[in-house]
Design an enzyme around this catalytic site. Structure first.
Site, short mmCIF file in Angstrom:
data_model
loop_
_atom_site.label_atom_id
_atom_site.label_comp_id
_atom_site.label_asym_id
_atom_site.label_seq_id
_atom_site.Cartn_x
_atom_site.Cartn_y
_atom_site.Cartn_z
N ALA A 1 -32.92 45.99 -13.59
CA ALA A 1 -31.66 45.78 -14.31
C ALA A 1 -31.94 45.43 -15.77
O ALA A 1 -31.25 45.91 -16.68
CB ALA A 1 -30.85 44.67 -13.64
N TYR A 2 -32.94 44.59 -15.99
CA TYR A 2 -33.29 44.19 -17.36
C TYR A 2 -33.75 45.40 -18.17
O TYR A 2 -33.32 45.61 -19.32
CB TYR A 2 -34.39 43.13 -17.34
CG TYR A 2 -34.91 42.74 -18.70
CD1 TYR A 2 -34.15 41.90 -19.53
CD2 TYR A 2 -36.13 43.21 -19.17
CE1 TYR A 2 -34.61 41.54 -20.79
CE2 TYR A 2 -36.60 42.85 -20.42
CZ TYR A 2 -35.84 42.02 -21.23
OH TYR A 2 -36.30 41.67 -22.47
#
Length: 404
Positions: free
Chosen positions: A126-127
Site C-alpha cells: 500500500a505504501y
C-alpha cells in the site's frame, strides 16, 4: 503531534521567525476541509504546498472516511487538500506544489478495480502504491496547471532516519528489516529534506514543473548521493501519460464521492490544458494546421481568421450592402474596387505577411480541394500582399508547416 512544541523549537533557533500552527489531520476529510476553509479565510498568500505526510501502518487500518489508512493519508488526503488550496496557490503565482514520493514507487502497482485499496495484501504494498500515485498525480497536475503560474514537482528523500517505519507494523518481518536498514544506512532527516527544499525554493526550477528530484536509486534501494539531481521514475506506470490522466480522473471522482457523502466541499477537477499555440499564432501572425488535418482543415483555420477580419472591415467601410447587391462578386474584388483592401490588410495585423508564413501542402488532393485552396490563396494575397497558401513540393499529402 506536538504542534505548539514544534513552533517553540523553530522560534528558539530563530526568534524572528513568523510561524503559526494550524491543526490538520489528513486521515479525515472533515479536518482537511476545516483546515482549508480556515486558511483561505485568512487571505494569506500561498507560494508553496509540500505534500509530505506519509505513514506505513497496518494495511487493514482505515481512515475516518473508510479509506485504507496508508492510501488515505499518503495520497487521497493530499489530493483533497491540494484542490481546496488551489485558489490560493493560483492567486499567489508563481507558486509550487511539491509531492513527496519514495524509491518504493518502483514496487507500486495500480489495481484499477480497487482504487480505494480495500484489498491490499500488506502495508508495504500500500505504501509503495501511494508513492507511485503521488508521482503520477504530480506529473498530471503540472500538465493541467499549465499557464496558471503554478508548478507541480515530485521528489523523494532517499532513505532517511525518521520515525516513519518505527510506527509501522512490526509483527511483519519485512517491516522490521526495512526499519533497521533505514537506521543503519539512512542519511539524516536534514539531508533527506534537501530534495524537498530544492523543489520548493530553487530559482532555476521556475516554470519547470513536471520533473522529479532526489538521490540516485535502483529499485527500492537508494545510494543517498546527488540529492538534488533530476530522476526518472523506475515504475513504468509513472511514465504512462494515459495512466496518469486516468488516475487523476478516477481518484478525484472518489474524493468528491466521499466529500458529498460527508456534506463537505467538493473539488473541481482540473481540465486538460489546451495545447500551447505556436509563438507566431499567439502573436496573431498566422494559423497553423495540425499534422494530419489535410488541406481542407488547414485552409479552414486560415480562412476563419481572414473571414472574421474581412467581416469587420466590410462593416467599417460600408461595403456590406454593396456586396449583397452584387452576389456574384468576390469579396476580394469588391474590396479592390473601393481601394479598401489595403486598409483591411493593415487591420488584419501588421507583420502577418512578413516573418511568419503558414505553408499548406496540397499534395495529390482532389481537384475540388485544389480549386478551393487557389481561391483562398488569391483572397489572402489580395488582402495582405504576400501569398500564404502555396504548394510545397515533395511533402506528404495534407502536411502543414509553419515558418516564423
Amino acid at each position: 503531534v506536538d504542534g505548539p512544541g514544534a513552533v517553540a523549537k523553530i522560534k528558539e533557533k530563530d526568534p524572528h521567525a513568523k510561524v503559526e500552527y494550524m491543526e490538520l489531520d489528513l486521515a479525515s476529510f472533515r479536518s482537511i476541509n476545516n483546515f482549508a476553509t480556515e486558511f483561505n479565510q485568512k487571505g494569506l498568500p500561498l507560494h508553496c504546498l509540500i505534500n509530505n505526510a506519509g505513514v506505513q501502518t497496518p494495511y487493514n487500518a482505515k481512515t475516518k472516511d473508510g479509506l485504507t489508512l496508508v492510501i488515505g493519508i499518503d495520497y487521497y488526503g493530499h489530493l483533497y487538500l491540494t484542490h481546496l488550496l488551489l485558489p490560493a496557490l493560483k492567486g499567489s503565482a508563481p507558486s509550487r506544489i511539491v509531492w513527496v514520493s519514495s524509491p518504493a514507487e518502483t514496487l507500486g502497482k495500480t489495481n484499477w478495480d480497487d482504487l480505494r485499496y480495500d484489498h491490499a495484501e500488506n502495508d508495504f504494498e500500500a505504501y509503495a502504491t501511494s508513492k507511485l500515485w503521488d508521482l503520477m498525480v504530480a506529473f498530471e497536475l503540472n500538465k493541467r496547471l499549465h499557464g496558471t503560474g503554478v508548478d507541480s514537482f515530485a521528489c523523494h528523500p532517499g532513505t532517511a532516519r525518521t520515525d516513519i517505519f518505527r510506527k509501522s507494523d512490526h509483527e511483519k518481518m519485512s517491516t522490521v528489516i526495512t526499519d533497521w536498514m533505514q537506521w543503519l544506512g539512512g542519511q539524516s532527516a536534514e539531508s533527506g529534506a534537501l530534495p524537498l527544499l530544492y523543489c520548493a525554493t530553487a530559482p532555476e526550477l521556475e516554470g519547470k514543473g513536471g520533473t522529479y528530484y532526489g538521490p540516485y536509486y535502483k529499485g527500492p534501494l537508494t545510494a543517498n548521493v546527488l540529492n538534488t539531481s533530476q530522476r526518472t521514475p523506475g515504475n513504468p506506470e509513472a511514465n504512462d501519460t494515459a495512466a496518469c490522466a486516468r488516475l487523476y480522473h478516477e481518484t478525484t471522482t472518489i474524493v468528491n464521492e466521499i466529500a458529498k457523502a460527508k456534506g463537505l466541499d467538493q473539488v473541481t477537477p482540473l481540465q486538460k490544458a489546451a495545447a500551447a499555440a505556436p509563438a507566431c499564432a499567439a502573436e496573431g501572425k498566422g494559423q497553423k494546421a495540425e499534422p494530419g488535418e489535410g488541406l481542407i482543415g488547414g485552409v479552414k483555420k486560415m480562412a476563419e481568421t481572414v473571414a472574421a477580419t474581412v467581416s469587420e472591415g466590410m462593416a467599417a467601410l460600408g461595403l456590406t450592402d454593396k456586396l449583397k447587391a452584387g452576389k456574384g462578386t468576390s469579396t476580394a474584388k469588391a474590396l479592390g474596387a473601393t481601394g479598401g483592401h489595403a486598409q483591411l490588410a493593415a487591420g488584419y495585423g501588421e507583420g502577418r505577411g512578413t516573418g511568419c508564413a503558414g505553408t499548406l501542402d496540397q499534395g495529390p488532393e482532389a481537384s475540388g480541394e485544389v480549386e478551393i485552396a487557389d481561391k483562398i490563396s488569391e483572397g489572402v494575397t489580395d488582402l495582405g500582399g504576400e501569398k500564404r497558401a502555396s504548394e510545397t513540393a515533395g511533402s506528404p499529402a495534407g502536411a502543414a508547416t509553419e515558418a516564423c
